[in-house]
Design an enzyme around this catalytic site. Structure first.
Site, PDB file in Angstrom:
ATOM      1  N   HIS A 183     -16.368 -80.433 -61.810  1.00  0.00           N
ATOM      2  CA  HIS A 183     -16.866 -81.788 -61.584  1.00  0.00           C
ATOM      3  C   HIS A 183     -16.703 -82.622 -62.835  1.00  0.00           C
ATOM      4  CE1 HIS A 183     -20.242 -79.316 -63.020  1.00  0.00           C
ATOM      5  NE2 HIS A 183     -20.695 -80.409 -63.626  1.00  0.00           N
ATOM      6  N   ASP A 241     -25.708 -88.354 -59.787  1.00  0.00           N
ATOM      7  CA  ASP A 241     -26.346 -87.192 -60.405  1.00  0.00           C
ATOM      8  C   ASP A 241     -27.853 -87.291 -60.166  1.00  0.00           C
ATOM      9  OD1 ASP A 241     -25.407 -85.112 -62.944  1.00  0.00           O
ATOM     10  OD2 ASP A 241     -27.549 -85.430 -62.579  1.00  0.00           O
TER      11      ASP A 241
HETATM   12  P1  AMP Z   1     -23.004 -79.586 -65.585  1.00  0.00           P
HETATM   13  O1  AMP Z   1     -24.145 -79.319 -66.523  1.00  0.00           O
HETATM   14  O2  AMP Z   1     -21.831 -80.248 -66.240  1.00  0.00           O
HETATM   15  O3  AMP Z   1     -22.642 -78.363 -64.792  1.00  0.00           O
HETATM   16  O4  AMP Z   1     -23.536 -80.679 -64.575  1.00  0.00           O
HETATM   17  C1  AMP Z   1     -24.239 -80.373 -63.425  1.00  0.00           C
HETATM   18  C2  AMP Z   1     -24.921 -81.644 -63.001  1.00  0.00           C
HETATM   19  O5  AMP Z   1     -25.261 -81.518 -61.643  1.00  0.00           O
HETATM   20  C3  AMP Z   1     -26.206 -81.955 -63.776  1.00  0.00           C
HETATM   21  O6  AMP Z   1     -26.073 -83.216 -64.425  1.00  0.00           O
HETATM   22  C4  AMP Z   1     -27.270 -81.987 -62.672  1.00  0.00           C
HETATM   23  O7  AMP Z   1     -28.239 -82.982 -62.885  1.00  0.00           O
HETATM   24  C5  AMP Z   1     -26.445 -82.245 -61.430  1.00  0.00           C
HETATM   25  N1  AMP Z   1     -26.993 -81.778 -60.168  1.00  0.00           N
HETATM   26  C6  AMP Z   1     -27.480 -80.538 -59.889  1.00  0.00           C
HETATM   27  N2  AMP Z   1     -27.869 -80.463 -58.602  1.00  0.00           N
HETATM   28  C7  AMP Z   1     -27.618 -81.675 -58.055  1.00  0.00           C
HETATM   29  C8  AMP Z   1     -27.796 -82.240 -56.757  1.00  0.00           C
HETATM   30  N3  AMP Z   1     -28.314 -81.535 -55.735  1.00  0.00           N
HETATM   31  N4  AMP Z   1     -27.448 -83.529 -56.553  1.00  0.00           N
HETATM   32  C9  AMP Z   1     -26.921 -84.251 -57.555  1.00  0.00           C
HETATM   33  N5  AMP Z   1     -26.714 -83.783 -58.801  1.00  0.00           N
HETATM   34  C10 AMP Z   1     -27.067 -82.511 -59.053  1.00  0.00           C
END
Ligand code: AMP
Length: 114
Positions: free
Chosen positions: A101, A31
């Site tokens: 995810h 993440d």
């Molecule tokens: P959610 O809030 O459950 O939809 O989680 C989305 C997650 O994706 C968050 O914890 C973000 O920090 C993570 N995230 C968003 N963009 C990226 C990226 N490019 N690479 C890795 N993690 C990401």
């Protein structure tokens, strides 16, 4: 791939990620905004928007995702100390990316996360 889905772009390699695990149907990567020393996101390469969209046709994939998470927890050294699996479904749960995810969190006590 639905237009603009960031996790589809990560799955296809269009957007780079810090890859932890990959097989035919699954990708796991760190993440970008970690909430714990280990914070890995595990995604199906197939675009499934939310938990609500999982169907019986995804049974094998869901089983593979859980087996992959087990392997990743071992690989990251948190299988025995403990870890948490989270999936946020829809806005009020905090879902920001609408591609299914699972967050794997560990490496410290997680009581502050609820
Ligand atoms: P959610 O809030 O459950 O939809 O989680 C989305 C997650 O994706 C968050 O914890 C973000 O920090 C993570 N995230 C968003 N963009 C990226 C990226 N490019 N690479 C890795 N993690 C990401």
């Amino acid at each position: 791939m639905p237009n603009g889905c960031i996790f589809c772009k990560i799955a296809s390699g269009e957007i780079p990620s810090s890859k932890i695990y990959e097989d035919t149907n699954i990708l796991a990567f760190n993440d970008i905004n970690p909430k714990a020393p280990v914070h890995v996101l595990v995604i199906p390469k197939k675009h499934i928007p939310t938990m609500n969209d999982v169907t019986e046709a995804d049974s094998q994939l869901i089983s593979e995702l859980f087996q992959a998470m087990q392997r990743i927890a071992k690989k990251m050294g948190i299988a025995e100390s403990g870890y948490r699996i989270i999936t946020n479904c829809q806005k009020e749960a905090g879902q920001e990316v609408f591609h299914l995810h699972f967050h794997i969190l560990g490496g410290r006590p997680l009581k502050d996360l609820g």
